[in-house]
Scaffold this active site. Structure first.
Site, PDB file in Angstrom:
ATOM      1  CB  CYS A  50      -0.945   0.243   1.123  1.00  0.00           C
ATOM      2  SG  CYS A  50       0.034  -0.121   2.747  1.00  0.00           S
ATOM      3  CG  HIS A 257      -4.141   0.351   4.675  1.00  0.00           C
ATOM      4  ND1 HIS A 257      -3.697  -0.266   3.642  1.00  0.00           N
ATOM      5  CD2 HIS A 257      -4.939   1.415   3.869  1.00  0.00           C
ATOM      6  CE1 HIS A 257      -4.217  -0.103   2.556  1.00  0.00           C
ATOM      7  NE2 HIS A 257      -5.023   0.871   2.600  1.00  0.00           N
TER       8      HIS A 257
END
Length: 1186
Positions: A50, A257
């Site tokens: 990510c 994330h």
């Protein structure tokens, strides 16, 4: 501010993959999904990338960076097609970055893949699963790009776009002398704690004046002494900067994330929210003239005018209509205008349907007229339908923001961005552009702007390929398999339909498009069944235990199969709708036949009732009265009892009152397989008592068998103890001691242990458990053994020496679950009378073989998921250090092969210093004497790092003292894993790291010598082909053949490859795969199997799947039809091998029968289920271009 760090948003990770056959992660028939309403492409997460995706999207949406990269042509960067050529200088990283940006701009897919890019970084699958810091990646990626672009016109790309300078000034308070020092930077790091905003943070860090006084004086070179001074940075007022990218981090400092908010500077995306998009584009209340909506002709014209070429699939037309007016065609217009297709057919002067009626086209004259009519008379409605693009951006001059979260791209408002800084997420990295930078008008909403021609062509071709694949996939997904049951081939018997001859002849399979109508289906069946005469009725049927039952007749010829909810695999009964074989057929779910087990007293030949209870199956309609059972059995009257199960799980019989005999079987809750007991009126209540023992036997066993294994003598060897599932084990143990008449003292020092089918004693059962909690079934056999059962904090373990464990030879031990692996090992060694520190423990796996070692010696058994009943193996040998493997190396040379560089005598007669030689049974019954046996010679063990390459392992193996061959280089060795004492998996790629092969801690490797260097590609399959000797049941020595499977695993491709090797016409050879474990040959046919209609053609014709399962090292027999034309591939050795297998199977069967007879008194208690068992640096590998 920091919370759940590095929790990847796996819901957004798509498994679709687009690429040139690199790492295919999807089914071949499922192309990537198209872009969503934003018209922007995301990037798929490879597991932990990510942070990479967020940075790549930022660089892609930076026009200056993107266009500077696109300006570098193949003449400077090279071509990806040449990257594997040894002397070619191909700058792979910028080329892959160009290609990724082109895909993000132009390729119609929901999310792009970064697999090719990360491959160019030199990353492995492990690195793609690790999380890293995005700022660290930014610096490393910029450094890699600078290195890759050395010697090109883009050598200063990073410096030109991102380079900045900090000027530190120190002013002497005495002489006013100014000392300056410059520092270069690509990004600035600021401290945000206890500051009100970014401007304050920048001011505190780089602008605010710092004083040197008191104890912190400055040495002035001009004054040549310590003086007071002031330090500050130059304030750059020349430029203003606009924020355009915010990389957001959610979580803590060790995980979480990343996603990114990006300002769409070039207006490439459609800015519209999902809730706005989901609303119908035409609001009925906003239209003053209701006739505008009530006229379907005008609505359909308006929709088709919005389509490219005024062409659209009919199914999509219905969906567009629903989207535009908020109501479906069937609900709004069907009653007055009929089905949509019929309406289009009736207006053929306006709409043109294709031959298969799947697409509709607006005729040119009609479209011109419709456009003018709509603009003139219905301008309001048309304007509403065509206002979508103007609504996407309410302020055309202002770029909008998007939230790009891996594969998902969503619009976001600035006020929502501001709210993010008040929650668990925080801005981690900000990107700015100079406010003075202006974009040219031709770049606005133009994704093709400045994209190189070769990439435009590649993306256009890829889009065409995607459209074709999606059309094929759409067609495949809309096909249903129907099972047609033909009425004339059935007869009605015993309450249900049954085939007259066989199920195969009575049922036909038909693949049909569910978007077509019921009328189309009936016409297709008429064409298929040329013999059919009269009316044809189609009904949905289903199989029940009694046979085939007709549930529902299909009506509505103009409805599609999708609309009438025909499922894939549906059974369709084809008949005249009235009778089958002259018998009227009951239909509907109410009269579904039930197959019941009816128990009643047998009748003698004289008509008198016997005392024997018999059971017989009978079929009744579920809507029939339950009293009809008397009629079916020819019993005038009596009592009906139903078998029920109470809340405790116990079964009992309940009589049906006389007034309830008129209720139906379904009302009484009877289902297929239910039991009904019929008692005659003269029997009274005697039947249950007389037959009570029999009824208990069929219901369930209510006892356990306990054997005396306490080493104390007893009158009886075993006793039966009555119990239920809720009986406590302690009570059973005490009862068994009493009934066996053993000493009462045994109650304090004994336990019950289940006995499995083979007579093995299993783990003791704790006294506090009920039989249900212990997983014991009624009828199980238990052993009363000396010794207490382990407590809740203890583990009962089996252990044995070595990996070759025979049942019943294991030793037993009870240890605390908190004991360490090291201490447990010591206890076991003491019990075995062994000493030394060259031992380790392995857990036995579910195959009853030595599994992975317990490497962490200080870890507790509980932490390693070791459970009671597990078997641990004491294996000699010390475990290698962490990150290292101990790999046993074997030498493998197929018999009959001698190599020109070999200077060693025949190895079959050579004694080995370490005594390891395997001969014989690795390939028993091989097709020729030359390869009848595979011999493996043990060379020694290698201790090698998991990061080492396969080539390095081969090089180290060449230095083993027991290897007496002279080998030119590691490329002359082929490496296999050893499985079941024979070569197993072929290891490809000299430069691939050992850890990428996922070898495991106990893998052994054998090395095969080659006559020439070999470097197998990912699509090359290595096969051993052998030409059959004419007139003899034998073969020539094997020849290695490399089959390129990139074009498919088809039989035709393999046959052509083999024919080319032997210089024979492909139609003049026959080939077959050899299965050594069965001594059998399976011919590889030249035609595609067509019987399994549920499977796709690609799967049917693939040799990778059943029944061939081709893999590296398989033997392929070849027969030359020019000199031998029979079907036999077998050899004399095969005949002998099959006879031996038959004898072995017969011996095993006899031994099983003998064992079964010896343990016939043991009721099978099932074996309890066995439990199954630092941050890395970031780097990008770049070639040298200096």
């Amino acid at each position: 501010m920091f919370g759940d760090l590095f929790e990847e948003d796996y819901s957004s990770v798509s498994n679709n993959h687009y690429g040139k056959g690199k790492k295919l992660k999807t089914k071949a028939l499922e192309p990537p999904a198209p872009r969503e309403f934003t018209n922007l492409s995301g990037i798929r997460n490879q597991g932990g990338t990510c942070y990479l995706n967020s940075l790549l999207q930022t660089l892609h949406f930076t026009p200056e960076f993107r266009e500077a990269l696109f300006s570098l042509g193949p003449e400077e960067l090279g071509s990806l097609d040449d990257k594997d050529k040894p002397d070619a200088k191909v700058r792979v990283i910028p080329l892959q970055l160009q290609r990724l940006f082109a895909q993000l701009l132009l390729l119609d897919q929901e999310a792009a893949s970064t697999v090719d890019l990360t491959d160019s970084f030199g990353w492995t699958s492990d690195e793609e699963m690790r999380q890293h810091d995005v700022q660290e990646l930014n610096r490393i990626l910029f450094s890699a790009l600078e290195t890759s672009l050395v010697g090109t016109s883009g050598h200063d790309l990073i410096n030109r776009l991102y380079h900045g300078t900090i000027v530190n000034q120190i002013v002497c308070k005495e002489c006013k002398n100014v000392s300056e020092k410059q520092e270069d930077f690509l990004d600035l790091t600021v401290a945000v704690k206890n500051v009100s905003g970014l401007e304050d943070a920048l001011w505190n860090m780089y602008v605010e004046e710092e004083l040197f006084d008191c104890d912190n004086l400055y040495h002035c070179g001009n004054c040549d002494r310590l003086v007071k001074a002031a330090k500050s940075e130059l304030d750059d007022l020349e430029y203003m900067y606009d924020l355009f990218s915010i990389i957001i981090h959610k979580g803590g400092c060790y995980g979480g994330h990343y996603h990114v908010y990006i300002k769409d500077v070039d207006h490439l995306g459609n800015w519209q929210f999902q809730e706005d998009k989901s609303k119908p584009d035409v609001n009925l209340e906003d239209i003053q003239n209701k006739e505008e909506i009530d006229d379907p002709l005008m609505i359909l014209k308006a929709i088709l005018l919005q389509e490219e070429s005024n062409l659209i699939p009919v199914d999509h037309l219905g969906q567009k209509l629903l989207k535009k007016i908020g109501i479906s065609w069937n609900k709004k217009y069907r009653k007055h205008y009929g089905p949509l297709r019929k309406f289009l057919q009736l207006h053929s002067q306006i709409f043109l349907l294709s031959s298969d009626e799947s697409t509709v086209h607006l005729l040119k004259d009609s479209s011109v007229k419709a456009e003018s009519d709509i603009q003139r008379n219905d301008q309001r409605l048309f304007k509403t339908l065509t206002s979508e693009s103007s609504r996407l951006n309410d302020r055309p001059s202002c770029p909008h923001w998007f939230d790009i979260n891996d594969s998902r791209v969503q619009p976001i408002k600035e006020k929502d961005i501001e709210q993010q800084f008040q929650g668990k997420e925080s801005a981690y990295m900000l990107f700015y552009r100079k406010s003075q930078l202006q974009r040219p008008p031709e770049a606005r909403a133009n994704p093709r702007y400045k994209v190189p021609c070769h990439l435009l062509s590649e993306m256009d071709a890829a889009n065409i390929e995607l459209q074709v694949k999606r059309a094929e996939c759409d067609s495949t997904n809309n096909n249903v398999e129907l099972h047609l049951h033909l009425g004339p081939h059935y007869h009605f018997f015993n309450g249900a339909l049954h085939p007259v001859v066989s199920q195969t002849e009575s049922m036909w399979d038909l693949t049909f498009d569910k978007r077509k109508t019921l009328r189309d289906l009936r016409q297709s069946i008429f064409q298929l069944l040329e013999f059919w005469e009269g009316d044809m009725v189609l009904s949905v049927a289903k199989f029940v235990p009694a046979g085939l039952h007709v549930c529902q007749t299909l009506n509505g010829d103009d409805l599609t199969l999708c609309e009438i909810e025909i499922a894939d695999g549906e059974d369709i009964f084809v008949w005249n709708g009235v009778e089958v074989g002259g018998i009227q057929i009951p239909t509907g779910s109410d009269c579904e036949p039930l197959l019941l087990n009816v128990l009643h007293v047998a009748t003698s030949s004289e008509g008198e009732e016997c005392q024997e209870l018999i059971e017989s199956p009978h079929v009744f309609p579920s809507n029939a009265e339950i009293g009809s059972v008397f009629t079916a059995l020819a019993i005038p009257e009596g009592v009906i009892l139903i078998n029920n199960t109470d809340s405790r799980g116990e079964e009992n019989w309940a009589a049906i009152p006389k007034e309830d005999l008129k209720k139906t079987f379904r009302e009484h809750g009877l289902r297929n397989g239910s039991s009904v007991l019929i008692q005659g009126s003269n029997d009274g209540n005697s039947l249950l008592t007389k037959q009570g023992k029999w009824i208990n036997t069929v219901n369930e066993i209510n006892w356990l068998q306990v054997k005396n294994l306490s080493q104390l003598e007893s009158e009886e060897e075993q006793v039966k103890i009555s119990a239920t599932l809720n009986t406590v084990v302690f009570d059973i143990r005490i009862k068994a001691i009493k009934e066996l008449k053993l000493l009462k003292e045994l109650a304090e020092d004994s336990c019950l242990r289940p006995i499995d089918r083979n007579g093995k004693l299993l783990c003791p059962v704790p006294d506090r458990y009920t039989l249900k909690e212990a997983g014991l079934k009624m009828g199980s056999s238990l052993g009363l053994c000396p010794g207490k059962a382990p407590t809740s904090s203890q583990l009962f373990l089996f252990f044995a020496l070595g990996s070759d464990v025979h049942p019943g030879t294991e030793m037993e031990i009870i240890v605390e679950e908190t004991v360490s692996v090291r201490d447990c090992l010591k206890i076991m060694l003491e019990k075995c009378g062994l000493t030394g520190d060259t031992w380790h423990l392995r857990k036995m796996d579910w195959c009853f073989e030595a599994g992975e070692p317990l490497c962490e010696e200080d870890a507790k058994l509980k932490e390693l998921m070791v459970c009671s009943g597990d078997t641990l193996l004491l294996i000699e040998g010390k475990l290698p250090p962490l990150g290292f493997l101990t790999v046993p190396i074997w030498w493998y040379q197929p018999r009959g092969r001698l190599h020109h560089w070999s200077d060693h005598q025949d190895q079959t007669d050579c004694p080995l210093s370490q005594g390891g030689v395997w001969k014989a049974s690795s390939t028993p019954g091989a097709p020729s004497d030359a390869q009848a046996d595979v011999s493996l010679w043990y060379l020694g063990d290698l201790e090698i790092s998991e990061d080492a390459t396969l080539g390095e392992l081969k090089s180290q193996a060449m230095t083993l003292p027991s290897l007496e061959f002279s080998i030119p280089s590691p490329a002359f060795l082929r490496a296999w894993t050893v499985e079941s004492k024979r070569p197993g998996r072929l290891l490809r790629g000299h430069q691939q790291q050992l850890k990428e092969y996922k070898l495991g801690k106990r893998t052994e490797i054998c090395l095969e010598p080659l006559q020439k260097e070999e470097n197998l590609g990912p699509w090359d399959l290595l096969l051993r082909t052998q030409m059959r000797l004419p007139g003899e049941r034998a073969y020539r020595p094997p020849v290695d053949v490399l089959w390129d499977t990139a074009r498919g695993w088809t039989s035709g491709s393999l046959r052509q490859c083999v024919a080319d090797v032997y210089s024979l016409p492909v139609e003049k050879i026959e080939i077959a795969k050899y299965f050594p474990e069965k001594f059998a040959w399976l011919p590889v046919s030249s035609w595609t199997q067509q019987t399994a209609k549920r499977k796709k053609k690609q799967q049917r014709d693939s040799l990778q799947g059943a029944p061939y399962h081709l893999r590296d090292g398989d033997t392929i027999g070849v027969k030359n039809l020019l000199v031998e034309d029979d079907d036999d591939f077998s050899t004399v050795r095969d005949d002998i091998g099959r006879e031996k297998q038959k004898e072995l199977a017969l011996g095993k069967r006899k031994s099983r029968e003998a064992l079964r007879s010896q343990s016939s008194d043991v009721f099978g208690a099932e074996t309890p289920a066995r439990a199954r068992g630092p941050e890395a640096s970031l780097s990008i590998h770049v070639g040298s271009f200096r």
